[in-house]
Design a protein around this motif. Structure first.
Motif, PDB file in Angstrom:
ATOM      1  N   LEU A 155      68.864  11.607  53.827  1.00  0.00           N
ATOM      2  CA  LEU A 155      69.512  11.181  52.575  1.00  0.00           C
ATOM      3  C   LEU A 155      68.991  11.999  51.401  1.00  0.00           C
ATOM      4  CD1 LEU A 155      69.443   7.279  52.911  1.00  0.00           C
ATOM      5  CD2 LEU A 155      71.460   8.733  52.996  1.00  0.00           C
ATOM      6  N   SER A 156      67.666  12.230  51.373  1.00  0.00           N
ATOM      7  CA  SER A 156      67.068  12.946  50.237  1.00  0.00           C
ATOM      8  C   SER A 156      67.548  14.398  50.174  1.00  0.00           C
ATOM      9  CB  SER A 156      65.541  12.904  50.310  1.00  0.00           C
ATOM     10  OG  SER A 156      65.066  13.827  51.261  1.00  0.00           O
ATOM     11  N   LEU A 157      68.004  14.924  51.312  1.00  0.00           N
ATOM     12  CA  LEU A 157      68.516  16.297  51.330  1.00  0.00           C
ATOM     13  C   LEU A 157      70.020  16.346  51.043  1.00  0.00           C
ATOM     14  CD1 LEU A 157      66.594  17.652  54.457  1.00  0.00           C
ATOM     15  CD2 LEU A 157      66.266  18.410  52.105  1.00  0.00           C
ATOM     16  N   GLY A 158      70.589  15.184  50.745  1.00  0.00           N
ATOM     17  CA  GLY A 158      72.019  15.163  50.397  1.00  0.00           C
ATOM     18  C   GLY A 158      72.913  14.782  51.558  1.00  0.00           C
ATOM     19  N   GLY A 159      72.341  14.193  52.608  1.00  0.00           N
ATOM     20  CA  GLY A 159      73.144  13.762  53.751  1.00  0.00           C
ATOM     21  C   GLY A 159      73.877  12.465  53.464  1.00  0.00           C
ATOM     22  N   ARG A 243      75.274   3.268  46.327  1.00  0.00           N
ATOM     23  CA  ARG A 243      74.713   4.567  45.946  1.00  0.00           C
ATOM     24  C   ARG A 243      74.080   5.273  47.151  1.00  0.00           C
ATOM     25  NH1 ARG A 243      76.030   7.215  41.686  1.00  0.00           N
ATOM     26  NH2 ARG A 243      73.987   8.193  41.566  1.00  0.00           N
ATOM     27  N   MET A 244      74.513   4.895  48.354  1.00  0.00           N
ATOM     28  CA  MET A 244      74.047   5.534  49.599  1.00  0.00           C
ATOM     29  C   MET A 244      72.542   5.443  49.775  1.00  0.00           C
ATOM     30  SD  MET A 244      76.386   8.903  49.816  1.00  0.00           S
ATOM     31  CE  MET A 244      78.155   8.863  49.740  1.00  0.00           C
ATOM     32  N   GLN A 245      72.000   4.265  49.494  1.00  0.00           N
ATOM     33  CA  GLN A 245      70.556   4.049  49.668  1.00  0.00           C
ATOM     34  C   GLN A 245      70.352   3.102  50.841  1.00  0.00           C
ATOM     35  OE1 GLN A 245      70.380   2.467  45.797  1.00  0.00           O
ATOM     36  NE2 GLN A 245      69.950   4.409  44.798  1.00  0.00           N
TER      37      GLN A 245
ATOM     38  N   ASN B  61      65.152  10.982  42.555  1.00  0.00           N
ATOM     39  CA  ASN B  61      65.939  11.636  43.601  1.00  0.00           C
ATOM     40  C   ASN B  61      67.150  10.778  44.010  1.00  0.00           C
ATOM     41  OD1 ASN B  61      66.005  11.722  46.970  1.00  0.00           O
ATOM     42  ND2 ASN B  61      66.082  13.718  45.990  1.00  0.00           N
ATOM     43  N   GLY B  62      67.211   9.558  43.493  1.00  0.00           N
ATOM     44  CA  GLY B  62      68.341   8.682  43.799  1.00  0.00           C
ATOM     45  C   GLY B  62      68.215   7.947  45.118  1.00  0.00           C
ATOM     46  N   ILE B  78      72.369   9.560  35.721  1.00  0.00           N
ATOM     47  CA  ILE B  78      72.332   9.705  37.187  1.00  0.00           C
ATOM     48  C   ILE B  78      73.466   8.918  37.860  1.00  0.00           C
ATOM     49  CG2 ILE B  78      70.745   7.785  37.718  1.00  0.00           C
ATOM     50  CD1 ILE B  78      69.199   9.673  39.561  1.00  0.00           C
ATOM     51  N   GLN B  81      76.816  10.634  38.469  1.00  0.00           N
ATOM     52  CA  GLN B  81      76.895  11.746  39.417  1.00  0.00           C
ATOM     53  C   GLN B  81      76.865  11.193  40.840  1.00  0.00           C
ATOM     54  OE1 GLN B  81      73.958  14.834  38.246  1.00  0.00           O
ATOM     55  NE2 GLN B  81      73.588  13.527  36.500  1.00  0.00           N
ATOM     56  N   SER B  82      77.451  11.943  41.763  1.00  0.00           N
ATOM     57  CA  SER B  82      77.460  11.451  43.140  1.00  0.00           C
ATOM     58  C   SER B  82      76.036  11.509  43.698  1.00  0.00           C
ATOM     59  CB  SER B  82      78.406  12.285  44.004  1.00  0.00           C
ATOM     60  OG  SER B  82      77.719  13.393  44.537  1.00  0.00           O
ATOM     61  N   PRO B  83      75.644  10.500  44.516  1.00  0.00           N
ATOM     62  CA  PRO B  83      74.282  10.483  45.054  1.00  0.00           C
ATOM     63  C   PRO B  83      73.932  11.782  45.784  1.00  0.00           C
ATOM     64  CG  PRO B  83      75.433   8.467  45.646  1.00  0.00           C
ATOM     65  CD  PRO B  83      76.431   9.364  44.992  1.00  0.00           C
ATOM     66  N   MET B  84      74.919  12.345  46.482  1.00  0.00           N
ATOM     67  CA  MET B  84      74.632  13.555  47.254  1.00  0.00           C
ATOM     68  C   MET B  84      74.337  14.746  46.356  1.00  0.00           C
ATOM     69  SD  MET B  84      76.983  13.334  50.634  1.00  0.00           S
ATOM     70  CE  MET B  84      78.517  12.924  49.864  1.00  0.00           C
ATOM     71  N   VAL B  86      73.159  14.582  43.285  1.00  0.00           N
ATOM     72  CA  VAL B  86      71.862  14.321  42.642  1.00  0.00           C
ATOM     73  C   VAL B  86      70.737  14.753  43.570  1.00  0.00           C
ATOM     74  CG1 VAL B  86      70.272  12.465  41.951  1.00  0.00           C
ATOM     75  CG2 VAL B  86      72.632  12.424  41.159  1.00  0.00           C
ATOM     76  N   ARG B  87      70.834  14.361  44.830  1.00  0.00           N
ATOM     77  CA  ARG B  87      69.754  14.632  45.781  1.00  0.00           C
ATOM     78  C   ARG B  87      69.616  16.115  46.102  1.00  0.00           C
ATOM     79  NH1 ARG B  87      71.602   9.367  49.178  1.00  0.00           N
ATOM     80  NH2 ARG B  87      70.818   7.856  47.670  1.00  0.00           N
ATOM     81  N   ARG B  88      70.732  16.838  46.020  1.00  0.00           N
ATOM     82  CA  ARG B  88      70.635  18.289  46.256  1.00  0.00           C
ATOM     83  C   ARG B  88      70.049  18.982  45.034  1.00  0.00           C
ATOM     84  NH1 ARG B  88      76.383  18.146  49.107  1.00  0.00           N
ATOM     85  NH2 ARG B  88      75.646  17.447  51.142  1.00  0.00           N
TER      86      ARG B  88
END
Lengths: 252, 249
Positions: A155-159, A243-245, B61-62, B78, B81-84, B86-88
């Protein structure tokens, strides 16, 4: 078998009672409750089934199947409290599996469209599906919690949520199917299936009993796969916030 | 901090927190934190154990969301913006540097794979070179690497997302002095050559003094001091004074 003869089988209830009393296992009350409940429930079901079989009315058949599904949902939902909306997810899973299997069985005229066949086979399909669902839910929630680090990394890498728990999802689907596959490998060698034994005892031709048993074996194999996959794909998103958490999961 | 100082009019701040709170089961972990991380600088985030530093990075990092307050990344909220994305944009390297099953190359390829892309051999070699690792390690099982090597792979993996902000959670805590030095040099180089904004949680005050250009001192979920080294040393806060003296850990 007469009711008098059946009453003699109570010997098999007295044996565990005697053992529990002698060894101080403290299981006397539970054993009596279990014996009483199974007797009352089965006799009641026997009369209900007799009524439905005699009537051969589609509405009664559907009500009976619906009752089975509701009972299975009620039993399995307690294991899936961590998954939001588990009740309707289980309901949808059992209904889809029931509809699919009955469509094949009745549509291809594999079995006659009578209450006797529909209800008996539905009971096996839904019962097996319920056990599989419980196995899957337990394994899936435990896997996700155990490998939380890995999921959070993805998730932290944008997955996406699906990418972050894909490995755990597949592993849980696989693990919940293994008992069904393994037990079927030894069927006939280590164990004689209940349905086949029942038919043989009732005087059916053993070859015909085997044919029906094979039908059930293949049916349950398919049920196992469909239950885990359907429930898995319906459930995984509920473990994440909007929020995809990944949410905290209370594993029982 | 009022919103006037935390909106798009402050381009020099890569990350701005405005009255951010976070808690679990009625326990406050982050308490009304307002502050900023300057663009292109290395901020040392220091404070005793249980101060909420890791939670703060996860908020940025969201991976979790505040229950109150706002976080702005390059001036944008934050939540907008889309979570993905933000994390990138805001990469995070975790303390235990988790590796997915597979080789070093599999781990490096992960961020691209998540976007349906592949990592070429040339890209993999260049990435290893970027973090000072030999390309011969690419075929090694990632879980068999040493602590320092794992941290470098973690940093490289995060950088493959083209992150402009890098959050580091005690990444040298369990490393020997020489590996620690190598990671410090690498981070300073990334900051200088690629202008990446760094927020580095460290327990080690000497390390914070070596690498930090800006400082945040957190105690008990609160931001007690923010500024340059002199600001921290001149702090009136008793807990900050005790932490700087090494009495509070």
């Amino acid at each position: 078998m007469s009711w008098m003869t059946l009453s003699l089988t109570l010997i098999f209830v007295f044996i565990p009672l005697l053992l529990s009393k002698t060894l101080n296992l403290g299981l006397e009350r539970d054993t009596i409750v279990a014996a009483l409940r199974s007797t009352v429930q089965l006799i009641a079901v026997g009369f209900v089934l007799k009524f439905v079989f005699d009537s051969e009315h589609a509405v009664f058949i559907m009500l009976m199947v619906l009752l089975m599904i509701v009972a299975a949902v009620q039993n399995a939902r307690h294991k899936g409290k961590a998954i939001k909306g588990i009740t309707w997810k289980l309901f949808v899973t059992f209904v889809v599996i029931e509809v699919l299997t009955q469509t094949v069985l009745l549509g291809l005229h594999i079995v006659p469209a009578t209450a006797q066949y529909i209800i008996s086979l539905s009971g096996m399909v839904i019962g097996n599906s319920m056990v599989l669902a419980i196995l899957f839910i337990n394994r899936f929630t435990a896997e996700v919690e155990t490998h939380r680090d890995e999921s959070e990394l993805i998730l932290s890498l944008g997955g996406t949520p699906k990418q972050s728990i894909n490995r755990q999802l597949m592993k849980s689907i696989q693990a919940s199917m293994i008992p069904t596959i393994e037990s079927q490998k030894t069927i006939g060698l280590v164990q004689l299936p209940g349905m086949m034994s029942g038919q043989i005892i009732a005087g059916a031709d053993p070859v015909q009993a085997v044919q029906f048993q094979l039908l059930v074996v293949f049916l349950l194999l398919s049920t196992a796969a469909m239950t885990s996959v359907l429930l898995g794909f319906l459930s995984y998103r509920s473990l994440f916030t909007e929020r995809m958490q990944l949410m905290k999961i209370d594993v029982e | 901090m009022n919103l006037e100082t935390s909106n798009t009019s402050t381009p020099s701040c890569a990350l701005v927190l405005d009255c951010v709170s976070y808690g679990v089961n009625h326990t406050d972990i982050i308490k009304k934190v307002s502050g900023q991380f300057p663009t292109g600088k290395i901020t040392a985030l220091i404070g005793p154990s249980g101060a909420g530093k890791t939670t703060l990075l996860k908020l940025c990092n969201g991976l979790i969301s505040p229950i109150e307050g706002e976080i702005y990344i390059d001036g944008k909220r934050i939540e907008e913006q889309s979570p993905m994305s933000v994390r990138r944009h805001v990469g995070i390297v975790l303390q235990n540097s988790p590796m997915v099953q597979g080789t070093v190359q599999d781990n490096l390829a992960l961020p691209l794979q998540l976007r349906g892309k592949t990592l070429s051999d040339e890209q993999a070699i260049a990435t290893m070179d970027r973090v000072g690792l030999p390309s011969s390690l690419l075929t090694r099982d990632a879980r068999e690497l040493s602590g320092g090597q794992k941290q470098k792979v973690s940093i490289a993996r995060t950088l493959l997302n083209q992150s402009k902000i890098l959050l580091l959670d005690e990444i040298t805590a369990s490393l020997d002095p020489s590996s620690r030095q190598e990671i410090e040099d690498l981070i300073v180089k990334l900051n200088e050559t690629e202008k990446i904004t760094i927020v580095w949680i460290t327990h080690n005050l000497e390390q914070a003094n070596r690498i930090g250009e800006y400082f945040w001192v957190m105690v008990d979920g609160e931001l007690r001091e923010e500024g340059n080294k002199e600001d921290v040393n001149a702090s009136e806060d008793e807990d900050v004074k005790r932490f700087v003296k090494g009495v509070l850990s």
